[in-house]
Motif scaffolding. Structure first.
Motif, PDB file in Angstrom:
ATOM      1  N   GLY A 114       0.791  -1.218   0.000  1.00 37.54           N
ATOM      2  CA  GLY A 114       0.000   0.000   0.000  1.00 37.54           C
ATOM      3  C   GLY A 114       0.826   1.271   0.000  1.00 37.54           C
ATOM      4  N   LYS A 115       2.145   1.144  -0.041  1.00 40.38           N
ATOM      5  CA  LYS A 115       3.022   2.315  -0.032  1.00 40.38           C
ATOM      6  C   LYS A 115       3.461   2.642  -1.459  1.00 40.38           C
ATOM      7  N   TYR A 142       4.498   8.694   5.584  1.00 39.46           N
ATOM      8  CA  TYR A 142       4.184   9.906   4.836  1.00 39.46           C
ATOM      9  C   TYR A 142       4.169  11.126   5.759  1.00 39.46           C
ATOM     10  N   LYS A 192      -0.485  16.133   7.908  1.00 39.91           N
ATOM     11  CA  LYS A 192      -1.127  17.379   7.499  1.00 39.91           C
ATOM     12  C   LYS A 192      -0.610  18.542   8.347  1.00 39.91           C
ATOM     13  N   TRP A 197       0.871  14.349  -5.190  1.00 39.99           N
ATOM     14  CA  TRP A 197       0.193  13.062  -5.085  1.00 39.99           C
ATOM     15  C   TRP A 197       1.113  11.994  -4.507  1.00 39.99           C
ATOM     16  N   THR A 221       1.245  11.964  -0.591  1.00 35.43           N
ATOM     17  CA  THR A 221       0.035  11.796   0.193  1.00 35.43           C
ATOM     18  C   THR A 221      -0.241  10.317   0.388  1.00 35.43           C
ATOM     19  N   LYS A 222      -0.769   9.992   1.552  1.00 31.06           N
ATOM     20  CA  LYS A 222      -1.066   8.606   1.893  1.00 31.06           C
ATOM     21  C   LYS A 222      -2.207   8.092   1.038  1.00 31.06           C
ATOM     22  N   LEU A 223      -2.144   6.826   0.637  1.00 34.45           N
ATOM     23  CA  LEU A 223      -3.232   6.217  -0.118  1.00 34.45           C
ATOM     24  C   LEU A 223      -4.448   6.055   0.783  1.00 34.45           C
ATOM     25  N   ARG A 224      -5.589   6.408   0.306  1.00 35.33           N
ATOM     26  CA  ARG A 224      -6.824   6.256   1.068  1.00 35.33           C
ATOM     27  C   ARG A 224      -7.682   5.180   0.427  1.00 35.33           C
ATOM     28  N   PHE A 225      -7.804   4.061   1.106  1.00 35.60           N
ATOM     29  CA  PHE A 225      -8.675   2.998   0.608  1.00 35.60           C
ATOM     30  C   PHE A 225      -9.242   2.185   1.742  1.00 35.60           C
TER      31      PHE A 225
END
Length: 137
Positions: free
Chosen positions: A20-21, A49, A52, A130, A133-137
């Protein structure tokens, strides 16, 4: 067959500790090494990552929240998913991560530090948002 997993391509690691990275392909290997007789790639990616930040935060807090932790790893082609994004840090990443650095722990540690400085500079410049930024799923 068209080769689309080229150096500089941003990929997502699908298996293992860094699943996921996001990572960048540094070097391709099409089954030519004895230790890895299959197609694989040397990737450098982001393990942790940046968080904010807001304009109300102090400089010290902003600096701490902007830190990036990186990894350097050889990954089988079956365990990465390419994205449409490219990163133009290929030459500087190749000099930062020599081919034999993955085998020795001290060399891998030095390579991770160099990659972290490269990624940190790129993040602070505001380019490739992009990727950071951390993947959001």
């Amino acid at each position: 067959m068209v080769k689309f997993l080229k150096s500089g391509k941003v990929v997502i690691v699908l298996k293992g500790r860094f699943a996921g990275k996001k990572a960048v392909i540094v070097q391709n290997y099409d089954g030519e090494s004895k230790g890895h007789p299959f197609g694989h790639a040397l990737v450098a990616g982001i393990e942790r990552y940046p968080l904010k930040v807001t304009k109300d935060m102090s400089k010290k807090k902003l600096g701490r929240r902007s830190l990036i932790k990186t990894f350097v790893k050889k990954v089988n082609y079956n365990h990465i998913m390419p994205t449409r994004y490219q990163l133009d840090l290929v030459e500087s990443l190749r000099t930062a991560v020599p081919n034999d650095s993955v085998n020795e722990s001290s060399a891998r540690k030095d390579a991770r530090k160099k990659v972290r400085t490269l990624f940190q500079e790129r993040y602070n410049s505001g380019k490739n948002k992009w990727f950071f930024t951390k993947l959001r799923f």
